[in-house]
Design an enzyme around this catalytic site. Structure first.
Site, PDB file in Angstrom:
ATOM      1  N   ASP A 230     -37.386  40.117  -1.282  1.00 22.37           N
ATOM      2  CA  ASP A 230     -37.681  41.368  -1.977  1.00 22.37           C
ATOM      3  C   ASP A 230     -39.172  41.531  -2.225  1.00 22.37           C
ATOM      4  O   ASP A 230     -39.724  40.922  -3.141  1.00 22.37           O
ATOM      5  CB  ASP A 230     -36.915  41.367  -3.319  1.00 22.37           C
TER       6      ASP A 230
ATOM      7  N   ASP B  65     -40.927  48.293  -0.339  1.00 19.39           N
ATOM      8  CA  ASP B  65     -40.038  47.429  -1.113  1.00 19.39           C
ATOM      9  C   ASP B  65     -38.783  47.098  -0.307  1.00 19.39           C
ATOM     10  O   ASP B  65     -37.851  47.892  -0.232  1.00 19.39           O
ATOM     11  CB  ASP B  65     -39.664  48.143  -2.414  1.00 19.39           C
TER      12      ASP B  65
HETATM   13  C1  LIG Z   1     -32.046  43.492  -7.379  1.00 19.87           C
HETATM   14  C2  LIG Z   1     -33.022  44.551  -7.027  1.00 19.87           C
HETATM   15  C3  LIG Z   1     -34.231  44.383  -6.354  1.00 19.87           C
HETATM   16  C4  LIG Z   1     -34.794  45.646  -6.263  1.00 19.87           C
HETATM   17  C5  LIG Z   1     -36.079  46.053  -5.610  1.00 19.87           C
HETATM   18  N1  LIG Z   1     -37.200  45.309  -6.005  1.00 19.87           N
HETATM   19  N2  LIG Z   1     -33.940  46.511  -6.876  1.00 19.87           N
HETATM   20  C6  LIG Z   1     -34.100  47.951  -7.031  1.00 19.87           C
HETATM   21  N3  LIG Z   1     -32.846  45.846  -7.336  1.00 19.87           N
END
Ligand SMILES: Cc1cc(CN)n(C)n1
Length: 330
Positions: free
Chosen positions: A35, A219
């Site tokens: 992520d 992202d």
């Molecule tokens: C678990 C998780 C990771 C992300 C993006 N950074 N989101 C929106 N939710």
């Protein structure tokens, strides 16, 4: 050093991608979500209440001869989608795609929110944002990329995410076989810690390109593409029967509607997202109403170039000084 690992979609609509990693000695394999929009490396663990585990693999530090408790350290994180987790911290050997970091901070969950419990094929996250975002206290910890960086052949990692298919994350090298033509780089603003950069504009379908600097974050951990309302309404104006539904919390449309493509600019380069990526999912298995992969960012306070956009390109996250991000056709 280099590493290369699979990015596997966890469900039939690419809601997230997981990558096999190993933790500890002997190696314990977990499937984690890499992520770039956060900077905590956390896992379901033997410290996670069993009531909050539904099929996930867990990391058991006591079974690892190389684990060490990071005494007195805790963490707690909440993501943009409202999900959250918190816990304690160990250090241990951690490997992605053959690339090993010894003594990586591995954050063991003592509590996860219900959406993590429900996501059975996701055992945790590997934050690949800048380490300034790490939530471990009293001393914050370095990301896997920051720990690996001194030993990497090149200070980069790349994301080749695919639509309804398995792609790859590479560390320490740029695989020229994974992209066609040149990589267009653009500057990254590393503060406060996201891969923040600008798009140079957009176009809807065959329409004229609208030049405008659109700042946001690339992202890999966010599923969809979130842009300013003006752009999103211009897109759905081209879709028969589309509407911004309070009930469904975003733009929906008849699944049979024809969707235009969406093109975004990186400097002088142009990347077109196929309509199929934006016809994201039926709102329920038997519904003829579909939810869009392009949504408004107005409620978020930030534009997010999530997987719907990133999977249309080969993306280079460059940890050089200054940092930059590159996009190439593939
Ligand atoms: C678990 C998780 C990771 C992300 C993006 N950074 N989101 C929106 N939710």
């Amino acid at each position: 050093d280099t590493g290369s690992a699979a990015a596997i979609p966890i469900n039939e609509v690419d809601i997230a991608y997981v990558t096999p990693v190993t933790v500890g000695t002997p190696p314990q394999t977990l499937m984690l979500d890499l992520d770039t929009g956060s900077s905590d490396l956390w896992v379901f663990s033997s410290l996670t209440p069993s009531s909050q585990i539904r099929g996930q693999e867990i990391y058991t530090p006591t079974k690892s001869s190389t684990s060490q408790l990071l005494n007195g350290h805790t963490w707690s994180i909440r993501y943009g989608d409202g999900s959250s987790s918190r816990g304690t911290v160990f250090t241990d050997n951690f490997t992605i795609g053959g690339l090993e970091v010894k003594s990586q901070a591995v954050q063991t969950a003592q509590e996860v929110s219900s959406s993590f419990t429900q996501e059975q094929s996701l055992d945790g996250l590997v934050g690949l944002g800048f380490s300034t975002l790490n939530t471990v206290r009293p001393s914050s910890q370095l990301t896997f990329f920051d720990n690996a960086r001194p030993n990497l052949d090149e200070e980069v990692f790349t994301a080749d995410l695919k639509y309804h298919a398995t792609g790859t994350y590479d560390f320490g090298f740029i695989d020229s076989k994974k992209h066609n033509g040149t990589i267009t780089y653009t500057p990254v603003q590393p503060s406060p810690g996201y891969w923040t950069h600008s798009l140079s504009g957009y176009s809807v379908g065959s329409g004229a390109f609208q030049s405008s600097q659109i700042s946001g974050i690339s992202d890999t951990g966010t599923t969809l593409l979130y842009l300013p309302t003006a752009i999103v309404t211009a897109y759905y104006r081209q879709v028969q029967g589309a509407q911004n539904s309070q009930y469904y919390g975003g733009y929906v449309f008849p699944c049979a509607s024809t969707l235009p493509t969406f093109t975004f600019g990186i400097e002088g380069a142009r990347f077109t997202i196929p309509a199929s990526y934006i016809n994201y999912t039926r709102i329920s298995p038997t519904s003829t109403t579909c939810y869009g992969g392009l949504q408004s960012s107005s409620g978020l306070g930030i534009n997010i170039f999530g997987d719907v956009a990133l999977k249309a390109a080969f993306v280079v996250f460059s940890g050089t000084n200054p940092p930059r991000i590159g996009f190439a056709p593939k």
